[in-house]
Design a protein around this motif. Structure first.
Motif, short mmCIF file in Angstrom:
data_model
loop_
_atom_site.label_atom_id
_atom_site.label_comp_id
_atom_site.label_asym_id
_atom_site.label_seq_id
_atom_site.Cartn_x
_atom_site.Cartn_y
_atom_site.Cartn_z
N ILE A 81 0.84 -1.20 0.00
CA ILE A 81 0.00 0.00 0.00
C ILE A 81 0.88 1.25 0.00
CG2 ILE A 81 -1.59 1.35 1.42
CD1 ILE A 81 -2.84 -1.32 2.29
N ASP A 82 1.93 1.25 0.81
CA ASP A 82 2.83 2.40 0.85
C ASP A 82 3.48 2.63 -0.51
OD1 ASP A 82 2.27 2.96 3.46
OD2 ASP A 82 4.00 1.91 4.29
N PHE A 83 3.95 1.55 -1.14
CA PHE A 83 4.60 1.69 -2.45
C PHE A 83 3.62 2.23 -3.49
CE2 PHE A 83 8.04 -1.68 -1.50
CZ PHE A 83 8.83 -0.70 -0.94
N LEU A 84 2.39 1.75 -3.49
CA LEU A 84 1.40 2.22 -4.46
C LEU A 84 1.06 3.69 -4.23
CD1 LEU A 84 -1.04 -0.84 -4.64
CD2 LEU A 84 0.60 -0.10 -6.36
N LEU A 85 0.86 4.07 -2.98
CA LEU A 85 0.58 5.48 -2.69
C LEU A 85 1.74 6.38 -3.13
CD1 LEU A 85 -1.05 5.17 0.87
CD2 LEU A 85 -2.22 5.67 -1.30
N GLU A 86 2.94 5.92 -2.85
CA GLU A 86 4.12 6.70 -3.24
C GLU A 86 4.26 6.77 -4.77
OE1 GLU A 86 6.60 5.39 0.79
OE2 GLU A 86 7.09 4.53 -1.17
N THR A 87 3.94 5.66 -5.44
CA THR A 87 4.05 5.65 -6.92
C THR A 87 3.04 6.61 -7.54
OG1 THR A 87 4.78 3.36 -6.86
CG2 THR A 87 3.95 4.17 -8.96
N VAL A 88 1.82 6.61 -7.03
CA VAL A 88 0.81 7.55 -7.54
C VAL A 88 1.29 8.98 -7.32
CG1 VAL A 88 -1.52 8.40 -7.21
CG2 VAL A 88 -1.09 5.94 -7.22
N LEU A 89 1.83 9.24 -6.13
CA LEU A 89 2.30 10.59 -5.83
C LEU A 89 3.46 10.99 -6.75
CD1 LEU A 89 2.11 13.07 -4.01
CD2 LEU A 89 3.70 11.94 -2.42
#
Length: 567
Positions: A81-89
């Motif tokens: 979840i952290d990686f996905l949120l960071e990737t979107v950002l």
């Protein structure tokens, strides 16, 4: 296993808390910055809302996860979840040019805190793959038609150089973080093992001190007690709270002529015997060993180990008493043989001479004096023989109040023959049953009463009282009946208090000095003792203490006066 799961669960809480803190701080500041420029970034709002929407349910679900496998899956889901949120950002803020790409490094570092060496490396590889995909999409314009990301302003070599720098940084961080986490885990495990070993050792030592049958106490450098084990509390009757921070010398009443140095000044082990009092006031004899207490090579106080010797000393006193009485019996037998027979022959010769002597009044008077004194001397020897070798006790359950009342009839009659003597009685309500020889106890009461009369030649009041009390001597409990005789005479000098029960000791002009000795002998044969309290010009109080039952084995030696010990 449960400790490892609790640790993983705690680190997951930290991971979610770190996520919320980073999003709130970084995106919140970015929103404020954009607002000052008059711009509005919907992505920031969406990511903040999504972060809270994902984290809050995760925090609620975490306590219900108990299986190790479910916790592991949950952990990787949180990292994902952290990686996905960071990737979107990153995608929405410039891709490879995004200033938020550094968040990948933070996530890899946090993920490495899980106690497995390769977790950080796996997280770094996954992060590189995601960031590489974003870089390629941006470099080749694969998402230009979606209006979701912007084309990079960097050339292809600059793009690959930036990606390579990030990839290398992520690998190094993942590897180092994993290695450090592994070392931290090993150090933590080693520390836990040593702590557990130290705890077990400490508990073992405490159990020894708490379980040992000898009393143990420790004191600091000033002599104040810092610990008092259960055996010490049982022996002395004091609780830890009562003696804590008290001076050990005061607790044990030890004041030698040449005192030891307390605490750090004590140079060697000292062994001694001390007589003090229990918390209930009973006598306590202790054999004590006091040693310096060292801590890291420095003397910080002392430790004392002691054993209750009261019963042993009581038995020794009993043996001395029996030995003293045995010697007295041998002496009395010799006296009877060496004095009584010649005395009888002398008295007989005097009587014959008196019959044959001329009618001279002076000679007759001298003969009468010689015969009378010979008879008195024979009576004294008879009394002494009865004291040294008394007849066997005829014990039976009797009411001491009743026996005393019967004796008081004779005592009242004797009081009427003297001037200004009054008798006041205060008898306990109910019966005072004890195993006694009635005739012998009547003799005790009579002797004490007549002794009180003689102590008040000018008159006074004799108060006779009875009662019962509970005693506890060294864990042995019982009931003691007390019969007190208190006069208003001149009192007994302190120098004579330890002699009053010795045979032939008397301060009277007339008397053999065997009255109180016989009283003490009879009471002692009953397993009792006599307390004496006296003040000059204020009178004397004799208290006869009789156990209700001879089976109790309770005898308060310190309350009475023992001629075999003090003679």
């Amino acid at each position: 296993m449960s400790d490892g799961m609790d640790e993983l669960r705690a680190r997951l809480r930290w991971l979610m808390a770190f996520r919320v803190a980073i999003v709130t701080v970084m995106l919140g500041l970015s929103l404020v910055f954009q607002a000052t420029k008059g711009e509005q970034v919907d992505t920031y709002y969406a990511l903040i809302i999504l972060t809270y929407a994902v984290t809050i349910p995760s925090a609620l679900v975490l306590p219900s996860l108990t299986a190790p496998a479910s916790l592991t899956v949950f952990f990787w889901a949180q990292v994902g979840i952290d990686f996905l949120l960071e990737t979107v950002l990153v995608v929405r803020t410039g891709g490879v040019d995004s200033p938020f790409a550094v968040l990948y490094v933070m996530t890899v570092t946090v993920a490495s805190l899980v106690p497995r060496k390769r977790v950080g490396l796996f997280a770094a590889c996954g992060c590189i793959i995601l960031f590489g995909a974003v870089t390629n999409v941006q470099l080749y314009g694969l998402a230009d038609g979606w209006d979701w990301g912007s084309k990079s302003q960097l050339t292809a070599p600059e793009t690959f150089q930036t990606f390579g720098a990030y990839a290398l940084a992520l690998l190094v961080v993942g590897l180092l973080s994993g290695t450090l986490a592994d070392q931290l885990q090993q150090a933590d495990r080693s520390l836990r093992e040593k702590e557990q070993g130290l705890t077990r050792l400490q508990a073992f030592h405490e159990n020894i001190v708490q379980s040992i049958s000898s009393g143990v106490f420790t004191a600091d450098g000033s002599g104040a007690i810092t610990s008092f084990n259960p055996a010490a509390q049982e022996a002395t009757g004091y609780t830890l709270s009562q003696v804590l921070r008290c001076q050990w010398r005061e607790v044990f009443n030890w004041h030698p002529a040449q005192p030891l140095h307390d605490g750090a000044g004590m140079a060697a082990v000292s062994r001694f015997e001390v007589e003090c009092k229990r918390a209930d006031g009973n006598r306590l004899v202790l054999g004590m060993t006091v040693s310096p207490l060292h801590e890291q090579g420095q003397q910080e106080g002392l430790v004392g180990v002691f054993k209750d010797l009261t019963q042993i000393r009581d038995l020794e006193e009993e043996m001395r008493r029996k030995e003293w009485l045995a010697n007295l019996g041998e002496m009395s037998a010799g006296m009877a043989h060496e004095i009584r027979n010649p005395l009888g022959a002398l008295a007989g010769a005097m009587q014959m001479l008196r019959k044959e002597a001329a009618a001279d009044d002076t000679d007759r008077r001298l003969m009468d004096i010689a015969i009378r004194e010979a008879t008195r001397l024979d009576s004294i020897i008879t009394e002494f023989l009865q004291y040294a070798r008394p007849p066997a006790l005829n014990l039976a359950e009797s009411d001491i109040n009743k026996v005393l009342a019967e004796t008081l009839d004779l005592v009242q009659h004797e009081a009427r023959t003297r001037s200004n003597i009054t008798i006041v009685t205060t008898l306990a309500s109910g019966s005072l049953i004890a195993q006694i020889d009635q005739n012998q106890m009547r003799q005790v009461f009579w002797n004490l009463a007549t002794n009180a009369f003689e102590a008040m030649p000018d008159g006074g009041q004799l108060t006779i009282a009875t009662g019962c009390r509970q005693i506890d001597a060294g864990g042995r409990k019982g009931e003691v009946i007390e019969i007190s005789f208190q006069d208003q005479g001149q009192g007994i000098p302190k120098a004579n208090l330890d002699k009053i029960f010795l045979p032939f000791f008397t301060t009277k002009k007339a008397g053999s000095g065997l009255g109180l000795a016989a009283v003490h002998r009879i009471v002692d044969l009953h397993g009792g003792w006599i307390k004496v309290e006296s003040e000059r010009q204020q009178g004397t109080r004799f208290v006869v203490c009789m156990p209700r039952s001879g089976d109790d084995g309770v005898r308060l030696w310190h309350e009475g006066r023992t001629p075999w010990k003090r003679s």
